[in-house]
Design a protein around this motif. Structure first.
Motif, mmCIF file in Angstrom:
data_model
loop_
_atom_site.group_PDB
_atom_site.id
_atom_site.type_symbol
_atom_site.label_atom_id
_atom_site.label_comp_id
_atom_site.label_asym_id
_atom_site.label_seq_id
_atom_site.Cartn_x
_atom_site.Cartn_y
_atom_site.Cartn_z
ATOM 1 N N ALA A 1 -4.469 3.458 -2.339
ATOM 2 C CA ALA A 1 -4.300 2.026 -2.101
ATOM 3 C C ALA A 1 -2.848 1.768 -1.723
ATOM 4 C CB ALA A 1 -4.670 1.227 -3.344
ATOM 5 N N ASP A 2 -2.644 0.816 -0.816
ATOM 6 C CA ASP A 2 -1.286 0.368 -0.514
ATOM 7 C C ASP A 2 -1.319 -1.135 -0.328
ATOM 8 O OD1 ASP A 2 -0.870 -0.004 2.786
ATOM 9 O OD2 ASP A 2 -2.503 1.326 2.211
ATOM 10 N N TYR A 3 -0.161 -1.764 -0.611
ATOM 11 C CA TYR A 3 -0.119 -3.218 -0.647
ATOM 12 C C TYR A 3 1.269 -3.700 -0.257
ATOM 13 C CZ TYR A 3 -0.529 -7.933 -2.619
ATOM 14 O OH TYR A 3 -0.558 -9.292 -2.797
ATOM 15 N N ALA A 4 1.328 -4.601 0.712
ATOM 16 C CA ALA A 4 2.589 -5.243 1.083
ATOM 17 C C ALA A 4 2.816 -6.388 0.101
ATOM 18 C CB ALA A 4 2.521 -5.779 2.507
ATOM 19 N N LEU A 5 3.912 -6.341 -0.633
ATOM 20 C CA LEU A 5 4.191 -7.371 -1.624
ATOM 21 C C LEU A 5 4.406 -8.711 -0.932
ATOM 22 C CD1 LEU A 5 6.525 -5.304 -3.939
ATOM 23 C CD2 LEU A 5 4.114 -5.797 -4.258
ATOM 24 N N ALA B 1 6.573 5.659 4.090
ATOM 25 C CA ALA B 1 7.156 4.505 4.784
ATOM 26 C C ALA B 1 6.089 3.636 5.433
ATOM 27 C CB ALA B 1 8.156 4.969 5.838
ATOM 28 N N LEU B 2 4.894 4.154 5.625
ATOM 29 C CA LEU B 2 3.839 3.412 6.303
ATOM 30 C C LEU B 2 2.980 2.583 5.350
ATOM 31 C CD1 LEU B 2 2.814 6.133 8.886
ATOM 32 C CD2 LEU B 2 4.412 4.241 9.145
ATOM 33 N N ALA B 3 3.332 2.562 4.073
ATOM 34 C CA ALA B 3 2.589 1.748 3.107
ATOM 35 C C ALA B 3 2.745 0.274 3.454
ATOM 36 C CB ALA B 3 3.096 2.017 1.696
ATOM 37 N N GLY B 4 1.667 -0.474 3.378
ATOM 38 C CA GLY B 4 1.702 -1.910 3.595
ATOM 39 C C GLY B 4 1.960 -2.349 5.014
#
Length: 182
Positions: free
Chosen positions: A92-96, A60-63
């Motif tokens: 790697a994580d990324y907020a779209l 849940a903490l991605a992005g």
């Protein structure tokens, strides 16, 4: 004679309330027992700076930062000892891109060698954020493949013929599912 006097009404209300509290506790206990009976243990490596790798532990903490995060970590404990633990993580994580940054994705590869065990995990995850009571709630799910190998050829046992100790390499794979709130 009055059946529903004020005194009887109050008594009935508190008796009903007590019964409902016991029923809620019973249902909650029953649900927890069912879940505990079907749940399986998890495998998470431990990094000294776990706070910097939060999305590895909780999808849940991605992005959360609103930008792309690339992370690499290497941990070597008990250096100098034979078969000392060594753990590597690349993630790697990324907020779209959107006005509200409500969606995010993540992925990574983890390798953990400890003793005669070698664990590898390839994973991907998705997080959704929404406004809730003046704050934000994040829900995340993830899936991955966990591969574990045990090198039995390096076992130093007293009895070489013990059938409980493998004498060759043993490996297995499993689906690794996770979920989290943030």
């Amino acid at each position: 004679m009055q059946f529903l006097s004020f005194k009887n009404t109050i008594y009935f209300f508190f008796a009903f309330k007590r019964m409902m509290e016991k029923k809620k506790a019973f249902v909650l206990t029953l649900v927890l027992l069912v879940v505990a009976g079907t749940a399986h243990g998890q495998f998470d490596v431990h990094f000294t700076h776990y706070w910097a790798l939060q999305n590895y532990y909780n999808p849940a903490l991605a992005g959360m930062s609103g930008r792309m995060n690339l992370q690499a970590a290497y941990s070597m404990q008990l250096a100098g000892y034979k078969n000392a633990p060594a753990t590597m993580l690349v993630a790697a994580d990324y907020a779209l891109p959107s006005a509200t940054m409500t969606h995010a994705v993540q992925g990574g590869l983890m390798s953990d060698k400890i003793g005669l065990f070698n664990n590898q995990r390839l994973y991907a995850g998705y997080a959704y954020r929404t406004a809730l009571w003046g704050g934000r709630l994040a829900l995340g799910v993830g899936a991955g493949l966990l591969s574990q190998t045990f090198d039995g050829s390096k076992v130093e046992a007293e009895e070489k013929t013990d059938p409980a100790i493998p004498s060759s390499s043993v490996d297995g794979e499993a689906l690794d599912l996770c979920a989290g709130l943030g």
